[in-house]
Scaffold this active site. Structure first.
Site, short mmCIF file in Angstrom:
data_model
loop_
_atom_site.label_atom_id
_atom_site.label_comp_id
_atom_site.label_asym_id
_atom_site.label_seq_id
_atom_site.Cartn_x
_atom_site.Cartn_y
_atom_site.Cartn_z
N TYR A 53 -20.47 -8.05 -8.60
CA TYR A 53 -20.32 -8.14 -7.11
C TYR A 53 -19.57 -9.59 -6.92
O TYR A 53 -19.96 -10.62 -7.38
CB TYR A 53 -21.55 -8.17 -6.79
N GLU A 55 -18.48 -10.69 -3.45
CA GLU A 55 -18.20 -10.83 -1.80
C GLU A 55 -17.74 -12.24 -1.55
O GLU A 55 -18.23 -13.15 -2.10
CB GLU A 55 -19.43 -10.53 -0.92
N ASP A 207 4.21 -1.44 6.85
CA ASP A 207 3.64 -0.48 5.59
C ASP A 207 4.64 0.05 4.73
O ASP A 207 5.31 1.01 4.66
CB ASP A 207 2.75 0.94 6.44
N THR A 233 -0.28 0.29 -0.40
CA THR A 233 -1.07 0.67 -1.60
C THR A 233 -0.37 -0.02 -2.94
O THR A 233 0.58 -0.49 -2.90
CB THR A 233 -1.06 2.45 -1.75
N LYS A 236 1.78 3.60 -5.88
CA LYS A 236 2.76 4.72 -5.84
C LYS A 236 4.01 4.19 -6.42
O LYS A 236 3.84 3.99 -7.75
CB LYS A 236 3.15 4.84 -4.17
N ARG A 242 -5.10 2.53 -8.37
CA ARG A 242 -5.51 2.94 -6.84
C ARG A 242 -5.98 1.73 -6.27
O ARG A 242 -7.28 1.17 -6.44
CB ARG A 242 -6.23 4.05 -6.87
#
Ligand code: DSN
Length: 424
Positions: A53, A55, A207, A233, A236, A242
């Protein structure tokens, strides 16, 4: 005793992954948003970094134990900044990068949170014209919490109507203007969007989820340094895991960072961040430019071959990695065509074409993309073969013997072009 591996612990999931591995090997994957991540990218994704983790951002975390994670995140950021600076406008120093968005939609939500208040006017390309849900479509939170004014494409040539964009922008004074697409086969004129955004005082967001790999390779103009913020993203045309990423001008860095965390997300997916770093390294190689050029060339050749066979291709062709095939002239709708093609091992998705008279769940078109088949090393000859198979199947969508024969031919071709990352 050594720890058991997946096959020993969970034979069911192991078998499912094995089946998907085989399906991805044996089929011609033409879904424009899909690709094959390399073995190296997948190794990073499947690493112990998933356990941590973290954050916050490098050197400003809320948990201890970040000695490695900070370096991973900084490496991903510096590689992306250097890679995309090659084709960006302006100085590399003015490019801020955030690699924490879980994917493209969360990246886009961060843009709304950074720049808009609920009820503000936003503009994006309408979904039926090739835009994305998160650019203000009515069923998306972005169309429910903001006043969305979609723009479209021209009826005569199906290209984005910049005159309409300007007219609507002047009339509605959007806070946020999106330049981005998911099913649009032509180059976006980011400078023209910039001029309109400046005329009306809008934030310009690009985008580039679909075209990130093409932008990195310089085969599509870059909006970085032109738009205020650029989302994407990473899986692609960029061929990474991903994930999501945001580029913005330094002036917007803290607004974007605060929107991603703590505005929208908790801990970043560090295994994905590492895999993005790997993908950025891979995309920095000269061979990636060859790949991106081949993606576009394959799409162009496939579009031409389909037009020669009497298919409608919206805008008459393509400048990028995808084409939108209008099946009206073939007397079949997109869905039965996509389903028959899938049975033949040719995997595309049914898609609305501009001004489609049919319903979105049963539209007239097919969206076809070349990123994945190009990752296998396929070229012009294979695109010609693909057009022939598509033609045969679409003309005989219920002829299961013919479909099985094509599936066999598809498999034989796929065997000759092993895909990156798979285990065969
Ligand atoms: N699902 C992606 C696509 O197929 O274009 C966009 O989010």
């Amino acid at each position: 005793m050594p720890e058991k591996d997946l096959a020993q612990v969970d034979a069911e999931v192991f078998k499912l992954i094995d089946e998907e591995n085989r399906r991805e090997h044996e089929s011609m994957r033409l879904i424009a948003s899909e690709n094959y991540a390399s073995r190296a990218v997948m190794e990073a994704t499947g690493s112990c970094l998933t356990n941590k983790y973290s954050e916050g951002y490098a050197r400003k975390r809320y948990y201890e134990g970040q000695a490695v994670i900070d370096r991973v995140e900084e490496l991903a950021i510096s590689r992306l900044r250097a890679l995309f600076a090659r084709t960006a406008e302006g100085a590399e120093d003015d490019i801020h990068v955030n690699v924490q968005p879980y994917s493209g939609s969360p990246a886009n939500l961060a843009v709304y949170l950074a720049f808009c208040q609920p009820g503000d006017v936003v503009m994006g390309l309408g979904l039926p014209a090739g835009g994305h849900l998160t650019h203000g479509h009515t069923v998306s939170i972005t169309g429910k919490y903001f006043k969305s004014v979609p723009y479209g494409v021209r009826r005569e040539d199906h290209r984005i109507d910049m005159d309409e964009v300007r007219r609507l922008a002047k009339e509605h004074r959007p806070k946020l203007l999106w330049a981005g697409t998911t099913a649009y086969p032509r180059t976006l004129d980011f400078a023209a969007f910039r001029a309109i955004a400046d005329e009306v005082g809008a934030v310009l967001a690009a985008d580039i989820a679909h075209i990130a790999g093409l932008v990195a390779a310089g085969v599509h103009p870059s909006p970085i340094g032109v738009a205020d913020v650029v989302t994407s993203t990473t899986h692609k045309t960029f061929r990474g895991p991903r994930g999501g990423m945001i580029f913005c001008k330094k002036a917007h860095a803290s607004a974007i960072d605060r929107a991603v965390f703590p505005g929208l997300q908790g801990g970043p997916h560090n295994h994905t961040t590492a895999a993005i770093a790997v993908a950025a390294l891979e995309a920095s190689q000269p061979s990636f430019v060859d790949y991106a050029k081949a993606v576009v060339e394959n799409a162009r050749v496939l579009a031409e071959a389909l037009v020669e066979r009497g298919f409608g291709v919206t805008t008459g062709g393509t400048d990028n990695h995808l084409l939108l095939v209008d099946l009206t002239s073939k007397n079949i709708a997109g869905k039965p065509a996509a389903q028959a093609l899938d049975r033949a091992g040719i995997v595309a998705n049914y898609n609305a074409v501009p001004f489609d008279p049919r319903k979105p769940f049963d539209p007239s078109g097919l969206r076809v993309g070349t990123p994945a088949v190009t990752s296998r090393g396929m070229g012009k000859a294979e695109m010609a073969k693909l057009a022939e198979w598509i033609d045969r199947v679409v003309a005989n969508p219920t002829d299961e013997a013919l479909i099985a024969k094509v599936a066999g031919e598809v498999k034989a071709l796929c065997d000759a072009f092993p895909a990156p990352g798979l285990r065969i």
